[in-house]
Motif scaffolding. Sequence first.
Motif, PDB file in Angstrom:
ATOM      1  N   PRO A  83      42.728  42.425  53.170  1.00  0.00           N
ATOM      2  CA  PRO A  83      41.484  42.148  53.885  1.00  0.00           C
ATOM      3  C   PRO A  83      41.071  40.689  53.726  1.00  0.00           C
ATOM      4  CG  PRO A  83      41.028  43.336  51.844  1.00  0.00           C
ATOM      5  CD  PRO A  83      42.513  43.260  51.965  1.00  0.00           C
ATOM      6  N   ALA A  84      40.249  40.216  54.659  1.00  0.00           N
ATOM      7  CA  ALA A  84      39.762  38.839  54.600  1.00  0.00           C
ATOM      8  C   ALA A  84      38.433  38.740  55.336  1.00  0.00           C
ATOM      9  CB  ALA A  84      40.776  37.896  55.253  1.00  0.00           C
ATOM     10  N   GLY A 119      30.023  36.493  60.501  1.00  0.00           N
ATOM     11  CA  GLY A 119      31.202  36.875  59.724  1.00  0.00           C
ATOM     12  C   GLY A 119      31.714  38.253  60.072  1.00  0.00           C
ATOM     13  N   VAL A 120      33.030  38.420  59.984  1.00  0.00           N
ATOM     14  CA  VAL A 120      33.618  39.764  60.095  1.00  0.00           C
ATOM     15  C   VAL A 120      34.499  39.996  58.868  1.00  0.00           C
ATOM     16  CG1 VAL A 120      33.672  39.728  62.629  1.00  0.00           C
ATOM     17  CG2 VAL A 120      35.730  39.065  61.353  1.00  0.00           C
ATOM     18  N   LEU A 121      34.690  41.266  58.540  1.00  0.00           N
ATOM     19  CA  LEU A 121      35.667  41.618  57.513  1.00  0.00           C
ATOM     20  C   LEU A 121      36.880  42.183  58.244  1.00  0.00           C
ATOM     21  CD1 LEU A 121      36.568  41.967  54.598  1.00  0.00           C
ATOM     22  CD2 LEU A 121      35.253  44.091  54.486  1.00  0.00           C
ATOM     23  N   LEU A 122      37.963  41.443  58.108  1.00  0.00           N
ATOM     24  CA  LEU A 122      39.196  41.783  58.825  1.00  0.00           C
ATOM     25  C   LEU A 122      40.069  42.630  57.905  1.00  0.00           C
ATOM     26  CD1 LEU A 122      41.039  41.144  61.307  1.00  0.00           C
ATOM     27  CD2 LEU A 122      41.731  39.041  60.095  1.00  0.00           C
ATOM     28  N   GLU A 128      37.763  34.088  51.731  1.00  0.00           N
ATOM     29  CA  GLU A 128      36.749  33.779  52.746  1.00  0.00           C
ATOM     30  C   GLU A 128      37.301  32.634  53.585  1.00  0.00           C
ATOM     31  OE1 GLU A 128      33.659  33.423  49.508  1.00  0.00           O
ATOM     32  OE2 GLU A 128      32.414  34.270  51.122  1.00  0.00           O
ATOM     33  N   LEU A 129      37.405  32.881  54.860  1.00  0.00           N
ATOM     34  CA  LEU A 129      38.040  31.928  55.772  1.00  0.00           C
ATOM     35  C   LEU A 129      36.988  31.374  56.719  1.00  0.00           C
ATOM     36  CD1 LEU A 129      41.145  34.187  56.543  1.00  0.00           C
ATOM     37  CD2 LEU A 129      40.960  32.383  54.810  1.00  0.00           C
ATOM     38  N   TRP A 130      36.951  30.071  56.825  1.00  0.00           N
ATOM     39  CA  TRP A 130      35.901  29.362  57.570  1.00  0.00           C
ATOM     40  C   TRP A 130      36.539  28.765  58.820  1.00  0.00           C
ATOM     41  CZ3 TRP A 130      30.838  28.884  57.807  1.00  0.00           C
ATOM     42  CH2 TRP A 130      30.205  27.699  58.155  1.00  0.00           C
ATOM     43  N   VAL A 131      36.170  29.293  59.971  1.00  0.00           N
ATOM     44  CA  VAL A 131      36.734  28.769  61.221  1.00  0.00           C
ATOM     45  C   VAL A 131      35.861  27.599  61.665  1.00  0.00           C
ATOM     46  CG1 VAL A 131      37.245  29.265  63.634  1.00  0.00           C
ATOM     47  CG2 VAL A 131      37.757  30.973  61.869  1.00  0.00           C
ATOM     48  N   SER A 174      40.279  25.340  63.746  1.00  0.00           N
ATOM     49  CA  SER A 174      41.249  25.704  62.709  1.00  0.00           C
ATOM     50  C   SER A 174      40.560  26.497  61.596  1.00  0.00           C
ATOM     51  CB  SER A 174      41.943  24.456  62.150  1.00  0.00           C
ATOM     52  OG  SER A 174      41.010  23.677  61.472  1.00  0.00           O
ATOM     53  N   VAL A 175      41.393  26.984  60.680  1.00  0.00           N
ATOM     54  CA  VAL A 175      40.885  27.845  59.612  1.00  0.00           C
ATOM     55  C   VAL A 175      40.945  27.094  58.292  1.00  0.00           C
ATOM     56  CG1 VAL A 175      41.292  29.985  58.326  1.00  0.00           C
ATOM     57  CG2 VAL A 175      41.733  29.912  60.784  1.00  0.00           C
ATOM     58  N   ARG A 176      39.808  27.059  57.592  1.00  0.00           N
ATOM     59  CA  ARG A 176      39.812  26.472  56.253  1.00  0.00           C
ATOM     60  C   ARG A 176      39.635  27.618  55.246  1.00  0.00           C
ATOM     61  NH1 ARG A 176      34.944  22.594  55.072  1.00  0.00           N
ATOM     62  NH2 ARG A 176      35.827  21.528  56.863  1.00  0.00           N
ATOM     63  N   VAL A 177      40.440  27.611  54.202  1.00  0.00           N
ATOM     64  CA  VAL A 177      40.276  28.646  53.170  1.00  0.00           C
ATOM     65  C   VAL A 177      39.079  28.243  52.305  1.00  0.00           C
ATOM     66  CG1 VAL A 177      41.341  29.869  51.237  1.00  0.00           C
ATOM     67  CG2 VAL A 177      42.738  29.160  53.201  1.00  0.00           C
ATOM     68  N   ALA A 178      37.948  28.898  52.549  1.00  0.00           N
ATOM     69  CA  ALA A 178      36.717  28.536  51.838  1.00  0.00           C
ATOM     70  C   ALA A 178      36.714  29.159  50.440  1.00  0.00           C
ATOM     71  CB  ALA A 178      35.508  29.007  52.629  1.00  0.00           C
ATOM     72  N   ARG A 179      37.475  30.215  50.279  1.00  0.00           N
ATOM     73  CA  ARG A 179      37.702  30.790  48.945  1.00  0.00           C
ATOM     74  C   ARG A 179      39.039  31.501  49.028  1.00  0.00           C
ATOM     75  NH1 ARG A 179      36.692  34.850  44.821  1.00  0.00           N
ATOM     76  NH2 ARG A 179      35.180  34.081  43.314  1.00  0.00           N
ATOM     77  N   ARG A 180      39.925  31.173  48.123  1.00  0.00           N
ATOM     78  CA  ARG A 180      41.247  31.788  48.197  1.00  0.00           C
ATOM     79  C   ARG A 180      41.175  33.243  47.737  1.00  0.00           C
ATOM     80  NH1 ARG A 180      42.848  32.633  43.133  1.00  0.00           N
ATOM     81  NH2 ARG A 180      42.271  31.138  41.515  1.00  0.00           N
ATOM     82  N   ARG A 181      42.168  34.007  48.132  1.00  0.00           N
ATOM     83  CA  ARG A 181      42.243  35.391  47.660  1.00  0.00           C
ATOM     84  C   ARG A 181      42.417  35.386  46.144  1.00  0.00           C
ATOM     85  NH1 ARG A 181      43.222  39.702  50.472  1.00  0.00           N
ATOM     86  NH2 ARG A 181      44.138  38.586  52.212  1.00  0.00           N
TER      87      ARG A 181
END
Length: 417
Positions: free
Chosen positions: A28-29, A283-286, A387-390, A394-401
Amino acid sequence: MDFFSYEDGTYRCEGLSLEDIAARHGTPAYVYSEKTVTDHFRKLDEALAPVPHVICYSVKTNSNLTILSHMASLGSGFDIVSGGELFRVQSAGGDPGRVVFAGVGKTREEIHRAVEAGILMFNIESLPEAELISQVASEAGRDVRVAVRINPDVAADTHDYITTGKKETKFGLPLARGLEVFQAIGRMPRLSPVGVHCHIGSQITELNPFTEALQKIGPLITRLREEGFDIRYLNFGGGLGIIYHDEAPSTAARFADSILPRVRPLNVELLIEPGRFVVGNAGVLLMRVIYIKETDAKRFAIVDAGMNDLIRPTLYGAYHEILPVRPRASRKVTYDVVGPVCESGDFFAKDRSLDELQAGDLVAIKSAGAYGFVMASNYNTRPKPPELWVTGGSVRVARRRETLEDLVAAEMDALKT
Ligand SMILES: Cc1ncc(COP(=O)(O)O)c(C=O)c1O
């Protein structure tokens, strides 16, 4: 408006395919849309433009550093409820001079940190708290501005757990004791009582509770001024509701139209502390369907996110829309959408009619930007999602898994002794 939509048969965030995002970053992300955050902030800012105001984004709602840094770049201040949130604001480059600090249980250490940082003001919730702030401020040799949080005893017609303006809740001090409390605080060294604070609850979709609260608070401000208090700020809290399902919440413009005629005559600087309104629909939870399981009673879609990732459905009975990322336009089927956590409370929806799902399908839980990741836990030793920030295509990894190693790191020392 939000910037999530279907295009070319697939669900997208600011035009980027959630299928591509899942392929690259896994599930999930959490996926956040910068444009949506900006749009919501600006709408509120513009609606309040007729009066001097500061929007203090409520950090508890979504405290990711990238979001805080973006809010700071938009000119936002911050509403915090802990020393940890102040640390986050400072880490994100936010201005402590635009921070207001609420919460019924501020500790000496948290107060000390906030006094040293020079925050805009404390929202005081009790007299013992005021005494401690006065003591800490005196030790530090600093004057501090304070507002008193008034509990106007107004029903907000929202979930019990997020109702804060009724007299039975732990928040604020009674309106009837307002003057007496200001007089007591006025005598405490180093405290300048300059504001009245009021936050009546969250996910408020009607305007009445807000206007009712203002009708009660306004006369107190007038009275305090008559008694010689230099009241310069009205902090009206947060609480503006959003659409999760079929709500018809107020818009920023309608909110402003209803409160500004009552705020203007008070001649104060207006502070507000929105959270959900700014980030909820950003935000969505994918997540991905792992199995479809059928029993005599039910058909379950078992997904790879759980209540530890998004607790709102089970904690508040909250409704979140669930969308297939690539709809098949086949038949509708009724599912319980559930996670892998070993609790019957681990569900996102019950008896929900959705486009037919198959194992491997991606689904997005909408409106997960507020009170989503911030309430996530590691229950069942499940790493928190990224947490991925569009932003800007583009997509920035705002917090890694999180990794499994992250989860045990704080415990490893115990095994070495
Ligand atoms: C003091 C205070 N201000 C602001 C907020 C933000 O509320 P919302 O997200 O509903 O705008 C909260 C959350 O309940 C709060 O406790």
